[in-house]
Design a protein around this motif. Structure first.
Motif: not given
Length: 195
Positions: A29-30, A33, A57, A107, A126-127, A130
């Motif tokens: 995930h990171s 992101a 990220a 974030h 972006s987070t 996702d």
């Protein structure tokens, strides 16, 4: 689309830290992101500090990891503190350490002004892509397929909801608590990236 992960000591070390303390699902995930953020910026001509965004990220969810989960502050603040300390170890000036902490805290905001904080804007965006599937139509189809093949989701939805429910139970006034009460589980279940 040509996306490059910056090759600096801080970037390599932040990936090492994230790999050591995250589960495989949260690690992927990171990385995603960062890639979603960099692609979005590249397509829209948004200038950003690639090293700062990448390090942020990699470290943005460390406050969810058992080793860094703080009993009294929201996970994004705990992650910001980790980033500040990480930046000190990387030899970053105080201002850059503070920027990494701000990007991580922000974030979780509903919106971050791209003009005032491009890295915070990109990580928030972006987070959201996702985790809840917000604005995933902005990810080019070929990039989506390539990134998901290389960094699969690995049951992220179930794991992430459990992390946030734990945060919400212990810290009900946190943004994680607000997200859980606002239907995070349902949004994650409907995320087109899991389709």
């Amino acid at each position: 689309m040509n996306l490059v992960i910056p090759d600096t000591t801080a970037c390599r070390t932040s990936l090492e830290v994230a790999t050591a303390f995250h589960t495989p699902a949260l690690l992927n995930h990171s990385v995603r992101a960062y890639l979603w953020a960099a692609a979005y910026a590249q397509e829209r001509g948004i200038s950003f500090d690639a090293e700062l965004l990448y390090v942020s990220a990699m470290l943005h969810d460390l406050g969810l990891a058992t080793a860094f989960d703080n009993h009294s502050v929201p996970f994004e603040e705990a992650g910001g503190h980790v980033a500040w300390v990480f930046g000190a170890g990387a030899g970053w000036p105080v201002e850059r350490r503070q920027r990494a902490a701000e990007v991580i805290v922000r974030h979780m905001w509903d919106e971050v002004d791209v003009e005032q904080d491009p890295e915070g804007h990109l990580l928030e965006l972006s987070t959201g892509m996702d985790i809840s599937g917000r604005n995933t139509e902005a990810i080019p189809a070929a990039l989506r397929a390539e990134v998901l093949a290389r960094y699969p989701r690995l049951g992220l939805a179930k794991e992430f909801v459990a992390c946030f429910e734990s945060q919400a139970e212990r810290k009900p006034d946190s943004l994680a608590g607000t997200f859980v009460r606002g239907g995070l589980a349902a949004r994650m279940a409907a995320n087109p990236l899991d389709a």
